[in-house]
Scaffold this motif. Structure first.
Motif, PDB file in Angstrom:
ATOM      1  N   SER A 323       5.199   8.136 -16.715  1.00 14.18           N
ATOM      2  CA  SER A 323       5.175   6.210 -16.995  1.00 14.18           C
ATOM      3  C   SER A 323       5.491   6.661 -18.650  1.00 14.18           C
ATOM      4  N   GLN A 324       4.924   7.229 -19.235  1.00 10.57           N
ATOM      5  CA  GLN A 324       4.637   7.266 -20.959  1.00 10.57           C
ATOM      6  C   GLN A 324       6.071   7.889 -21.171  1.00 10.57           C
ATOM      7  N   ASN A 325       7.467   7.793 -20.186  1.00 13.55           N
ATOM      8  CA  ASN A 325       8.553   8.410 -21.035  1.00 13.55           C
ATOM      9  C   ASN A 325       9.587   7.682 -21.195  1.00 13.55           C
ATOM     10  N   VAL A 326       9.779   6.908 -22.798  1.00 14.38           N
ATOM     11  CA  VAL A 326      11.090   5.911 -22.925  1.00 14.38           C
ATOM     12  C   VAL A 326      12.069   6.918 -22.404  1.00 14.38           C
ATOM     13  N   ASP A 327      12.532   7.477 -22.351  1.00 24.69           N
ATOM     14  CA  ASP A 327      14.008   8.065 -21.986  1.00 24.69           C
ATOM     15  C   ASP A 327      14.274   8.202 -20.262  1.00 24.69           C
ATOM     16  N   MET A 328      12.791   8.109 -19.820  1.00 19.84           N
ATOM     17  CA  MET A 328      13.018   8.056 -17.988  1.00 19.84           C
ATOM     18  C   MET A 328      14.502   6.955 -18.080  1.00 19.84           C
ATOM     19  N   PRO A 329      15.026   7.029 -16.987  1.00 17.02           N
ATOM     20  CA  PRO A 329      16.223   6.045 -16.691  1.00 17.02           C
ATOM     21  C   PRO A 329      15.604   5.019 -15.488  1.00 17.02           C
ATOM     22  N   ARG A 330      15.253   3.639 -16.012  1.00 18.71           N
ATOM     23  CA  ARG A 330      14.805   3.131 -14.254  1.00 18.71           C
ATOM     24  C   ARG A 330      15.281   3.928 -13.345  1.00 18.71           C
ATOM     25  N   LEU A 331      14.455   3.965 -12.153  1.00 21.09           N
ATOM     26  CA  LEU A 331      14.260   4.465 -10.852  1.00 21.09           C
ATOM     27  C   LEU A 331      14.334   2.944 -10.157  1.00 21.09           C
ATOM     28  N   HIS A 332      13.841   1.806 -10.347  1.00 27.20           N
ATOM     29  CA  HIS A 332      14.092   0.557  -9.785  1.00 27.20           C
ATOM     30  C   HIS A 332      14.758  -0.186 -10.585  1.00 27.20           C
ATOM     31  N   ASP A 333      15.437  -1.081  -9.505  1.00 22.88           N
ATOM     32  CA  ASP A 333      16.672  -2.086 -10.837  1.00 22.88           C
ATOM     33  C   ASP A 333      15.421  -3.659 -11.283  1.00 22.88           C
ATOM     34  N   VAL A 334      14.138  -3.734  -9.978  1.00 26.07           N
ATOM     35  CA  VAL A 334      13.192  -4.726 -11.013  1.00 26.07           C
ATOM     36  C   VAL A 334      12.054  -4.926 -11.165  1.00 26.07           C
ATOM     37  N   ILE A 335      12.361  -3.238 -10.793  1.00 27.59           N
ATOM     38  CA  ILE A 335      10.477  -2.970 -10.785  1.00 27.59           C
ATOM     39  C   ILE A 335      10.070  -2.007 -12.085  1.00 27.59           C
ATOM     40  N   GLY A 336       9.452  -2.296 -12.849  1.00 25.46           N
ATOM     41  CA  GLY A 336       8.384  -1.313 -14.061  1.00 25.46           C
ATOM     42  C   GLY A 336       8.250   0.430 -13.663  1.00 25.46           C
ATOM     43  N   THR A 337       9.127   1.043 -13.673  1.00 26.43           N
ATOM     44  CA  THR A 337       8.558   1.985 -13.805  1.00 26.43           C
ATOM     45  C   THR A 337       6.921   2.475 -13.371  1.00 26.43           C
ATOM     46  N   ARG A 338       6.147   1.846 -14.102  1.00 25.18           N
ATOM     47  CA  ARG A 338       4.842   2.282 -14.408  1.00 25.18           C
ATOM     48  C   ARG A 338       4.468   1.290 -12.902  1.00 25.18           C
ATOM     49  N   THR A 339       4.333   0.355 -12.909  1.00 31.76           N
ATOM     50  CA  THR A 339       3.875  -0.360 -11.312  1.00 31.76           C
ATOM     51  C   THR A 339       4.657   0.794 -10.442  1.00 31.76           C
ATOM     52  N   GLU A 354      -8.802   2.988   9.628  1.00 31.72           N
ATOM     53  CA  GLU A 354      -7.652   1.442   9.277  1.00 31.72           C
ATOM     54  C   GLU A 354      -6.987   0.955   8.918  1.00 31.72           C
ATOM     55  N   VAL A 355      -6.057   0.703   9.315  1.00 37.81           N
ATOM     56  CA  VAL A 355      -4.705   0.558   7.746  1.00 37.81           C
ATOM     57  C   VAL A 355      -5.435  -1.361   7.696  1.00 37.81           C
ATOM     58  N   ASP A 356      -5.444  -1.707   8.995  1.00 37.56           N
ATOM     59  CA  ASP A 356      -5.883  -3.030   8.611  1.00 37.56           C
ATOM     60  C   ASP A 356      -6.775  -3.430   7.797  1.00 37.56           C
ATOM     61  N   ASP A 357      -7.992  -2.281   7.460  1.00 41.35           N
ATOM     62  CA  ASP A 357      -9.105  -2.151   6.619  1.00 41.35           C
ATOM     63  C   ASP A 357      -8.393  -2.064   4.707  1.00 41.35           C
ATOM     64  N   LEU A 358      -7.557  -0.989   5.328  1.00 45.54           N
ATOM     65  CA  LEU A 358      -7.061  -0.944   3.667  1.00 45.54           C
ATOM     66  C   LEU A 358      -6.625  -2.098   2.615  1.00 45.54           C
ATOM     67  N   ASP A 359      -7.476  -2.091   1.571  1.00 39.54           N
ATOM     68  CA  ASP A 359      -7.802  -2.724   0.125  1.00 39.54           C
ATOM     69  C   ASP A 359      -6.192  -2.546  -0.812  1.00 39.54           C
ATOM     70  N   GLU A 360      -5.651  -3.253  -0.593  1.00 39.57           N
ATOM     71  CA  GLU A 360      -4.771  -2.759  -1.265  1.00 39.57           C
ATOM     72  C   GLU A 360      -4.953  -2.964  -2.540  1.00 39.57           C
ATOM     73  N   LEU A 361      -5.506  -3.609  -2.956  1.00 33.18           N
ATOM     74  CA  LEU A 361      -5.665  -3.720  -4.859  1.00 33.18           C
ATOM     75  C   LEU A 361      -7.020  -2.462  -4.998  1.00 33.18           C
ATOM     76  N   LEU A 362      -7.457  -2.629  -3.875  1.00 30.12           N
ATOM     77  CA  LEU A 362      -8.341  -0.981  -4.703  1.00 30.12           C
ATOM     78  C   LEU A 362      -7.830  -0.077  -5.196  1.00 30.12           C
ATOM     79  N   ALA A 363      -6.701   0.350  -3.788  1.00 33.81           N
ATOM     80  CA  ALA A 363      -6.509   1.946  -4.218  1.00 33.81           C
ATOM     81  C   ALA A 363      -5.370   1.775  -5.250  1.00 33.81           C
ATOM     82  N   THR A 364      -4.387   0.767  -6.092  1.00 32.41           N
ATOM     83  CA  THR A 364      -3.593   0.338  -6.740  1.00 32.41           C
ATOM     84  C   THR A 364      -4.686   0.545  -7.996  1.00 32.41           C
ATOM     85  N   ARG A 365      -6.173  -0.461  -8.105  1.00 29.20           N
ATOM     86  CA  ARG A 365      -6.774   0.028  -9.147  1.00 29.20           C
ATOM     87  C   ARG A 365      -7.281   0.972  -9.570  1.00 29.20           C
TER      88      ARG A 365
END
Length: 510
Positions: A323-339, A354-365
């Protein structure tokens, strides 16, 4: 009376507790009325003292008695009336014991209840008493009462510390530190001490390389060689092994290889059993409580199996460098490397069964926080090792004194530091004071944020005022003090506007 206590104990010990969402709020460790009816009805049907003739209606009546006698309460703490229905209303267990006193009689053993207990092997006995037994208070041992029945002869026979004793010390000292950070009530709700393996703590503290990464004796649990090679390639890009192939899109293929491996693991790196623990820590993730969050996560990650901790360490090192490497080529055409990194690996780090009980926001945070602070979170806490060593030295020094150090199969353990014991009221007052201070700091940082537009700042201040009116009123006691916040906005004076307008009119006529 004993039948009431027996059913109450079994119900409190075995009723499954889950996280539920209701009216845009999340309630931890609770259950619906219908689920309670289902579970208790099955319990009564399989109990030799009641039998299969117990109807569902009778089970509901018993639950109503439980609510009236404060065996259970609703999620807002209300009880005392028999208004429970077979529906989705949420209930929980109160912190106080609901057991009724039994008349003082000669002790005896009921064979029926014991045999029934043997048959009902699916009951999980998890209670606050277990936790209180395993994690002792921070009280000076001189003020602690000696156990009943101890004699002077018993105190003279002390034994040496065994390896098992030392592991118990590691476990208790670690949990006591963690208890201080997150609060005893919060920790008791999300962590069963029986799930904590002290061998994992000792291994994660001692078996590390010069970089602080866990070294595994059993290599079968380690990352495969090809995955390690791919992770090194991405972490050190573009300095990779010249023997590796190089072609357009090569880095994307390597990234896909690593991500597929972690997605293929049987469970997340933070493990299913500690999901609630790490989710609870997420509430510390605020600027004013950043240090507390780091220390809490530092201790929580010590509870992980060594293989999981090692994989977590290597993954965080890789994605942090990427995420801190400015020389890293883009790994996705739209989304940034860190995201992309956060979205890709968040479920590999934290998720529930229980997958339905998973809060994606908590995991990414959580993963974002770990990426930014992984060196501190995953380093070996020296203070914990010192606390354990001091504790062991203290216990050994007691062998020459008159106090009982060890008796029977357990370890009588005074804690490693001696503090004044406070009442529940004092603890609640201190907890409230700390939370209000944190909120006041948050308000102040909002006020001083120069990067935020005036419109956005007014909107957030209005929301803060609605949620925390008392704290807002202390900061802005009058409407004048609130207006003064936006009084310094520069404005163009009216005369200047008039003069500009007249000059333009004159030039057109000429």
């Amino acid at each position: 009376m004993s039948d009431w206590n027996e059913v109450t104990k079994l119900f409190r010990a075995g009723m499954p507790l889950k996280k539920h969402r209701q009216h845009f709020r999340v309630y931890m460790n609770c259950f619906t009325a219908s689920a309670a009816v289902d579970w208790l009805h099955e319990l009564l049907n399989n109990n030799s003292n009641f039998g299969p003739k117990v109807t569902r209606h009778q089970t509901i009546q018993l639950l109503k008695k439980f609510l009236k006698n404060h065996v259970i309460e609703d999620v807002k703490g209300r009880w005392g009336m028999e208004d429970l229905e077979d529906n989705s209303t949420l209930y929980r267990f109160p912190s106080t014991s609901p057991l009724k006193p039994i008349p003082n009689r000669a002790p005896f053993l009921r064979k029926k209840s014991m045999s029934m207990m043997d048959r009902e092997s699916f009951f999980k006995f998890r209670s606050s008493k277990i936790f209180d037994k395993e994690i002792l208070e921070n009280v000076d041992p001189k003020t602690q009462e000696s156990p009943m029945g101890s004699s002077s002869e018993e105190t003279e026979h002390c034994r040496e510390l065994t390896e098992d004793d030392i592991q118990v010390i590691w476990k208790n000292v670690t949990l006591t530190h963690l208890q201080k950070l997150v609060g005893s009530g919060a920790l008791e709700d999300v962590l069963d001490p029986a799930q904590v393996n002290p061998q994992f703590i000792v291994y994660n503290m001692t078996q590390v390389n010069k970089h602080g990464v866990v070294s595994l004796e059993d290599k079968t649990d380690d990352l495969p060689h090809w995955v390690l090679s791919a992770m090194k390639c991405l972490a050190n890009w573009p300095k990779y092994d010249s023997n590796q192939p190089s072609y357009p899109g090569f880095e994307r293929d390597v990234f896909k290889t690593v991500s597929e491996y972690f997605y293929g693991l049987s469970q997340p790196l933070l493990t299913y059993q500690f999901y609630e623990l790490f989710v609870n820590i997420l509430g510390l993730l605020q600027p004013s409580l950043e240090r507390v969050a780091i220390e809490a996560l530092q201790l929580c990650t010590l509870l992980l199996p060594p293989a999981s901790r090692r994989k977590l360490q290597l993954l965080l090192r890789m994605i942090s460098r990427m995420s801190q490497n400015v020389d890293m080529p883009r790994l996705h055409d739209v989304i940034g490397t860190r995201t992309l990194l956060v979205q890709t690996f968040s479920r590999c780090v934290l998720r529930c069964e229980e997958v339905d009980d998973l809060d994606e926001l908590l995991a990414t945070r959580l993963l974002s926080f770990l990426m930014d602070h992984h060196q501190e979170v995953l380093e070996v806490p020296v203070y914990l090792r010192n606390a354990v060593e001091d504790h062991i030295s203290y216990l050994k020094s007691l062998r020459s004194g008159s106090q009982t150090t060890f008796r029977g199969s357990g370890v009588a353990m005074p804690t490693y530091s001696f503090c004044r014991q406070i009442s529940t009221q004092e603890f609640d007052e201190q907890k409230l004071s700390v939370s209000q201070t944190a909120l006041a700091d948050l308000l102040e940082s909002l006020i001083k944020d120069k990067a935020m537009s005036v419109k956005e700042k007014k909107k957030k201040l209005k929301l803060f005022q609605k949620e925390y009116p008392d704290i807002y009123l202390r900061r802005f006691p009058t409407t004048e003090s609130e207006a003064q916040l936006f009084a310094d906005k520069p404005k163009i004076k009216p005369p200047m506007l008039l003069s500009i307008k007249k000059a333009k009119t004159f030039s057109i006529r000429n």
